[in-house]
Motif scaffolding. Structure first.
Motif, short mmCIF file in Angstrom:
data_model
loop_
_atom_site.label_atom_id
_atom_site.label_comp_id
_atom_site.label_asym_id
_atom_site.label_seq_id
_atom_site.Cartn_x
_atom_site.Cartn_y
_atom_site.Cartn_z
N VAL A 1 1.14 8.58 8.66
CA VAL A 1 2.01 9.95 9.35
C VAL A 1 2.76 10.40 8.92
O VAL A 1 3.46 11.44 8.89
N SER A 2 3.61 9.61 7.57
CA SER A 2 4.61 10.14 7.14
C SER A 2 4.73 9.62 6.00
O SER A 2 5.08 8.84 5.11
N ASN B 1 -8.03 9.21 5.22
CA ASN B 1 -6.88 8.89 5.63
C ASN B 1 -6.55 7.70 6.35
O ASN B 1 -6.50 8.32 7.99
N ALA B 2 -7.21 7.35 6.67
CA ALA B 2 -8.07 6.38 7.89
C ALA B 2 -7.84 4.51 7.14
O ALA B 2 -9.02 4.61 5.53
N ALA C 1 8.39 3.93 7.58
CA ALA C 1 7.51 3.94 8.87
C ALA C 1 6.83 5.28 8.16
O ALA C 1 6.17 6.07 8.79
N PRO C 2 5.66 4.69 7.22
CA PRO C 2 5.17 5.68 7.12
C PRO C 2 3.40 5.61 7.77
O PRO C 2 2.36 6.73 8.28
N TRP C 3 3.15 4.57 8.40
CA TRP C 3 1.62 4.10 9.24
C TRP C 3 2.05 4.33 10.90
O TRP C 3 3.04 4.26 11.66
N ARG C 4 0.73 4.78 11.88
CA ARG C 4 0.72 4.73 12.76
C ARG C 4 -0.81 4.38 12.96
O ARG C 4 -1.95 4.56 12.66
N TYR D 1 0.65 -1.27 0.28
CA TYR D 1 0.20 -0.09 0.07
C TYR D 1 0.89 1.16 0.27
O TYR D 1 0.11 2.52 -0.13
N ASN D 2 2.83 0.78 0.40
CA ASN D 2 2.69 2.45 0.23
C ASN D 2 3.72 2.99 -0.98
O ASN D 2 4.66 2.94 -1.32
N THR D 3 3.15 2.65 -2.52
CA THR D 3 2.87 3.30 -3.29
C THR D 3 1.98 3.44 -4.16
O THR D 3 0.97 1.84 -4.44
N SER D 4 2.26 4.30 -5.39
CA SER D 4 0.78 4.11 -6.46
C SER D 4 0.81 3.19 -7.26
O SER D 4 -0.64 3.47 -7.49
#
Length: 328
Positions: free
Chosen positions: A249-250, A230-231, A255-258, A148-151
């Motif tokens: 969050v970043s 953003n959820a 470390a993009p998630w929280r 999910y960390n890429t388009s």
């Protein structure tokens, strides 16, 4: 030229060709045998959902295991799964099939973890959810990309209603309302479904135009509406009042998630006490604690934002807490 040698030479050439062909065939068969995946194991006869506890995928064996409610040693013996979830009367086991293009078998299991239905879909196993009653199941696969960390990714999410046998092959068929208007863009992706206790309402993530949204869906009215931005990968609390989710969050890919919890009545959110980036769909272990996978282990953290995270299972994923008796 010696006539005998002249006759022998073609025969030797033919023999050599036959030997090479036989050797090549043997190598191919041996290679295929080596590449063939190990047989997928079913559940042991004595292993089912009758015992309360935390069910999860054991990393060492790839099979479903159970950590008893008494927090004793884990018991192994469930089926082989890449993703797993269970609730009520049924369980869902996702298995990646060998070969290209990628395909996944979604196995619907009863409380004895015996297969009662199987659906084959394109993509790599990603998310699995069963409603509290066990009558609604949903799964998500990656059909393009694997993060999910890429388009550059695309998902396919299905819903199966065991009461009617009806299968929603792709949730993209569900009409979506975004910013108060009907949304028609072709880039819509759904994933990470979580069902409410009425077996009608659900929550999920929708991605479109480079943004993600938490949506609330209604199966009877065949509709979904965006609640906020953003959820991702929502998980509805047992009392239906809160949603645990991961929030970006970043832009740091490491470390993009929280993890957060959202109060649906006030739409206020708070971060959980897990300081690390969690790329998982959380699972409510009870009304006060949330479980999730992190760094190959299953961890737990209080849902109110206090306290600290703790390890529940070393070497595990796909946590699902199953009570002694399914809801009626």
């Amino acid at each position: 030229m010696n006539l005998r040698h002249g006759r022998l030479r073609p025969a030797l050439v033919v023999a050599a060709v036959l030997l090479l062909a036989a050797g090549s065939l043997g190598y191919v068969l041996h290679a295929r045998h080596r590449e063939r995946p190990a047989p997928q194991a079913g559940a042991s006869a004595s292993f089912g959902l009758a015992e309360p506890g935390l069910y999860f995928r054991d990393a060492a064996t790839g099979r479903v295991a159970r950590r008893p409610a008494s927090e004793g040693p884990s018991v192994r013996g469930g089926p082989s799964c890449d993703r797993f979830h269970a609730a009520g009367e049924h369980a869902l086991c996702l298995r990646k099939l060998p070969g290209v293009p990628a395909r996944t078998d979604a196995h619907v299991l009863d409380r004895q973890l015996r297969e009662i239905r199987r659906v084959t879909v394109p993509g790599i196993p990603n998310r699995a959810r069963v409603s509290a009653s066990g009558q609604l199941l949903s799964w998500t696969t990656f059909t393009t990309g694997d993060s999910y960390n890429t388009s550059a990714f695309s998902t396919r999410t299905s819903i199966l209603d065991l009461r009617t046998g009806y299968l929603v092959k792709s949730m993209e068929q569900i009409p979506l309302t975004l910013d108060g208007a009907r949304h028609h863009d072709s880039d819509v992706n759904y994933w990470g479904v979580s069902f409410a206790g009425d077996d009608n309402r659900f929550y999920a993530t929708v991605s479109t135009r480079g943004r993600t949204h938490l949506v609330e869906g209604d199966l009877r009215n065949w509709s979904a509406k965006a609640l906020r931005e953003n959820a991702e990968c929502p998980s509805l609390s047992p009392d239906g009042t809160r949603v645990a989710f991961k929030k970006k969050v970043s832009d740091d890919a490491r470390a993009p998630w929280r993890l957060y919890v959202l109060d649906l009545a006030t739409m206020r959110e708070h971060p959980l006490a897990e300081p690390h980036s969690v790329d998982d769909q959380p699972a409510w272990l009870d009304g006060a604690n949330v479980g999730y996978g992190l760094d190959g282990d299953i961890r737990s953290v209080p849902a109110d934002g206090t306290g600290a995270s703790r390890v529940l299972v070393r070497g595990g994923s796909s946590p699902a807490y199953v009570s002694a008796e399914p809801p009626r």
